[in-house]
Design a protein around this motif. Structure first.
Motif, mmCIF file in Angstrom:
data_model
loop_
_atom_site.group_PDB
_atom_site.id
_atom_site.type_symbol
_atom_site.label_atom_id
_atom_site.label_comp_id
_atom_site.label_asym_id
_atom_site.label_seq_id
_atom_site.Cartn_x
_atom_site.Cartn_y
_atom_site.Cartn_z
ATOM 1 N N GLU A 1 -48.841 -68.203 1.870
ATOM 2 C CA GLU A 1 -49.651 -68.867 2.922
ATOM 3 C C GLU A 1 -50.943 -68.508 2.852
ATOM 4 N N LEU A 2 -51.424 -67.639 2.571
ATOM 5 C CA LEU A 2 -52.721 -67.252 2.768
ATOM 6 C C LEU A 2 -53.651 -67.772 1.670
ATOM 7 N N CYS A 3 -53.180 -67.745 0.509
ATOM 8 C CA CYS A 3 -53.584 -68.318 -0.635
ATOM 9 C C CYS A 3 -53.977 -69.904 -0.283
ATOM 10 N N GLN A 4 -53.040 -70.425 0.107
ATOM 11 C CA GLN A 4 -53.133 -71.890 0.335
ATOM 12 C C GLN A 4 -54.057 -72.361 1.211
ATOM 13 N N GLU A 5 -54.131 -71.502 2.204
ATOM 14 C CA GLU A 5 -55.309 -71.462 3.395
ATOM 15 C C GLU A 5 -56.523 -71.441 2.700
ATOM 16 N N ILE A 6 -56.829 -70.510 1.745
ATOM 17 C CA ILE A 6 -58.034 -70.351 1.109
ATOM 18 C C ILE A 6 -58.557 -71.278 0.330
ATOM 19 N N ARG A 7 -57.353 -71.898 -0.419
ATOM 20 C CA ARG A 7 -57.659 -73.130 -1.342
ATOM 21 C C ARG A 7 -57.974 -74.488 -0.675
ATOM 22 N N LEU A 8 -57.454 -74.407 0.958
ATOM 23 C CA LEU A 8 -57.712 -75.685 1.523
ATOM 24 C C LEU A 8 -59.286 -75.643 2.203
ATOM 25 N N HIS A 9 -59.826 -74.310 2.326
ATOM 26 C CA HIS A 9 -60.812 -74.227 3.268
ATOM 27 C C HIS A 9 -62.041 -73.443 2.727
ATOM 28 N N TYR A 10 -61.733 -72.903 1.540
ATOM 29 C CA TYR A 10 -62.863 -71.891 0.933
ATOM 30 C C TYR A 10 -62.739 -72.007 -0.496
ATOM 31 N N ASP A 11 -63.925 -71.914 -1.189
ATOM 32 C CA ASP A 11 -64.322 -72.139 -2.644
ATOM 33 C C ASP A 11 -64.347 -70.607 -3.275
ATOM 34 N N ILE A 12 -63.474 -69.863 -3.273
ATOM 35 C CA ILE A 12 -63.592 -68.560 -3.665
ATOM 36 C C ILE A 12 -62.464 -68.109 -4.571
ATOM 37 N N PRO A 13 -62.579 -67.275 -5.542
ATOM 38 C CA PRO A 13 -61.476 -66.981 -6.458
ATOM 39 C C PRO A 13 -60.545 -66.136 -5.786
ATOM 40 N N VAL A 14 -59.236 -66.057 -5.769
ATOM 41 C CA VAL A 14 -58.177 -65.343 -5.467
ATOM 42 C C VAL A 14 -57.157 -64.660 -6.639
ATOM 43 N N ILE A 15 -57.284 -63.533 -6.344
ATOM 44 C CA ILE A 15 -56.188 -62.370 -7.354
ATOM 45 C C ILE A 15 -54.765 -61.983 -6.474
ATOM 46 N N MET A 16 -53.964 -62.476 -6.791
ATOM 47 C CA MET A 16 -52.609 -61.602 -6.167
ATOM 48 C C MET A 16 -52.386 -60.590 -6.861
ATOM 49 N N LEU A 17 -52.211 -59.571 -6.167
ATOM 50 C CA LEU A 17 -51.708 -57.993 -6.580
ATOM 51 C C LEU A 17 -50.661 -57.660 -5.889
ATOM 52 N N THR A 18 -49.508 -57.728 -6.675
ATOM 53 C CA THR A 18 -48.234 -57.674 -5.900
ATOM 54 C C THR A 18 -47.305 -56.935 -6.817
ATOM 55 N N ALA A 19 -46.262 -56.362 -5.995
ATOM 56 C CA ALA A 19 -44.944 -55.957 -6.973
ATOM 57 C C ALA A 19 -43.955 -56.956 -7.482
ATOM 58 N N ARG A 20 -44.088 -57.999 -7.028
ATOM 59 C CA ARG A 20 -43.325 -59.200 -7.217
ATOM 60 C C ARG A 20 -43.427 -59.609 -8.671
ATOM 61 N N ALA A 21 -42.888 -59.236 -9.729
ATOM 62 C CA ALA A 21 -42.938 -59.730 -11.123
ATOM 63 C C ALA A 21 -42.209 -60.830 -11.982
ATOM 64 N N GLU A 22 -41.363 -61.330 -10.870
ATOM 65 C CA GLU A 22 -40.320 -62.425 -11.454
ATOM 66 C C GLU A 22 -41.158 -63.592 -11.749
ATOM 67 N N MET A 23 -40.990 -64.447 -12.847
ATOM 68 C CA MET A 23 -41.482 -65.596 -13.250
ATOM 69 C C MET A 23 -41.622 -66.598 -12.073
ATOM 70 N N GLU A 24 -40.568 -66.667 -11.176
ATOM 71 C CA GLU A 24 -40.435 -67.520 -10.021
ATOM 72 C C GLU A 24 -41.566 -67.344 -9.072
ATOM 73 N N ASP A 25 -41.743 -65.985 -9.085
ATOM 74 C CA ASP A 25 -42.934 -65.588 -7.916
ATOM 75 C C ASP A 25 -44.405 -65.926 -8.652
ATOM 76 N N LYS A 26 -44.588 -65.642 -9.800
ATOM 77 C CA LYS A 26 -45.693 -65.976 -10.563
ATOM 78 C C LYS A 26 -46.097 -67.738 -10.443
ATOM 79 N N GLU A 27 -44.897 -68.170 -10.648
ATOM 80 C CA GLU A 27 -45.104 -69.765 -10.437
ATOM 81 C C GLU A 27 -45.491 -70.104 -9.062
ATOM 82 N N LYS A 28 -44.873 -69.726 -8.161
ATOM 83 C CA LYS A 28 -45.067 -69.840 -6.841
ATOM 84 C C LYS A 28 -46.720 -69.551 -6.403
ATOM 85 N N GLY A 29 -46.896 -68.267 -7.124
ATOM 86 C CA GLY A 29 -48.489 -67.906 -6.603
ATOM 87 C C GLY A 29 -49.169 -68.926 -7.299
#
Length: 226
Positions: free
Chosen positions: A63-91
């Protein structure tokens, strides 16, 4: 100018580690323990890049990443323990520029951050240069030396979108929303057809850039280092 990095993670030990590593490398570090707190910091502080965990109470990293994409022009890195392909795709669907799985090497995070910051500074202009290929986003023209190439509008917009953030993975669904709009009635194969045409048009420019298929996710444009 010193870069301001927003670290969003509900794990205090991760925030402490990143604070130490990033400050040592010269970054100014802002910290938030959840997505809601991060939203407040983004509204009131200068942020050049965000490092975001996914699993947080309340507003999660997607949700936070979607909000950043909507309002700000900055790069985002997701740093997470979720390693499944489905999670990466959602990210990547949410708009992240990069995805790093915990446990991670701090040095790798640093060089990925530096690469993203370089790319974002490059696309602040109306002109994008990919080796000898120049994209004039205002004039809707491609220049290769003295030659001028005019592409169909969707191909031009697709190439410009990919070139705006070299190395960033875009899913097919994301590209459809960005280029064709959310009410597009076709399917994701439309993206594949346009990518194929772009590859054919620029088959002899692979020393400048390539459009790479990321299996199970989508596409990214890679610039050849000179």
């Amino acid at each position: 100018m010193r870069m301001h990095v927003l670290v969003v993670d509900d794990d205090p030990s991760i925030r402490e580690l990143l604070r130490f590593v990033l400050r040592k490398d010269g970054y100014v570090v802002l910290e938030a323990e959840n997505g809601q707190a991060a939203s407040g910091l983004l509204e009131n502080e200068q942020v050049h890049l965000a490092v975001v965990d996914i699993m947080m109470p309340g507003k999660d990293g997607f949700e936070l990443c979607q909000e950043i994409r909507l309002h700000y022009d900055i790069p985002v890195i997701m740093l997470t323990a979720r390693a499944e392909m489905e999670d990466k795709e959602k990210g990547f669907d949410a708009g992240t520029d990069d995805y790093i799985v915990k446990p991670f090497e701090p040095k790798e995070l640093l060089f990925r951050m530096k690469a993203l910051l370089r790319r974002y500074r490059l696309v602040s202009s109306e002109v994008i240069q990919l080796g000898s290929v120049v994209i004039d986003r205002r004039g809707y023209e491609i220049k290769i030396g003295e030659a001028v190439l005019t592409l169909p509008l969707r191909e031009f917009e697709l190439l410009s979108q990919l070139a705006s953030h070299p190395g960033r993975i875009y899913t097919r669904e994301q590209l459809i929303q960005l280029i064709w709009s959310a009410d597009f009635q076709g399917d994701s194969r439309t993206v594949d057809v346009h990518i194929k045409r772009l590859r054919e048009r620029f088959a002899d420019r692979q020393d400048d850039f390539t459009i790479t298929t990321i299996r199970g996710l989508g596409y990214k444009l890679e610039v050849r280092e000179g």
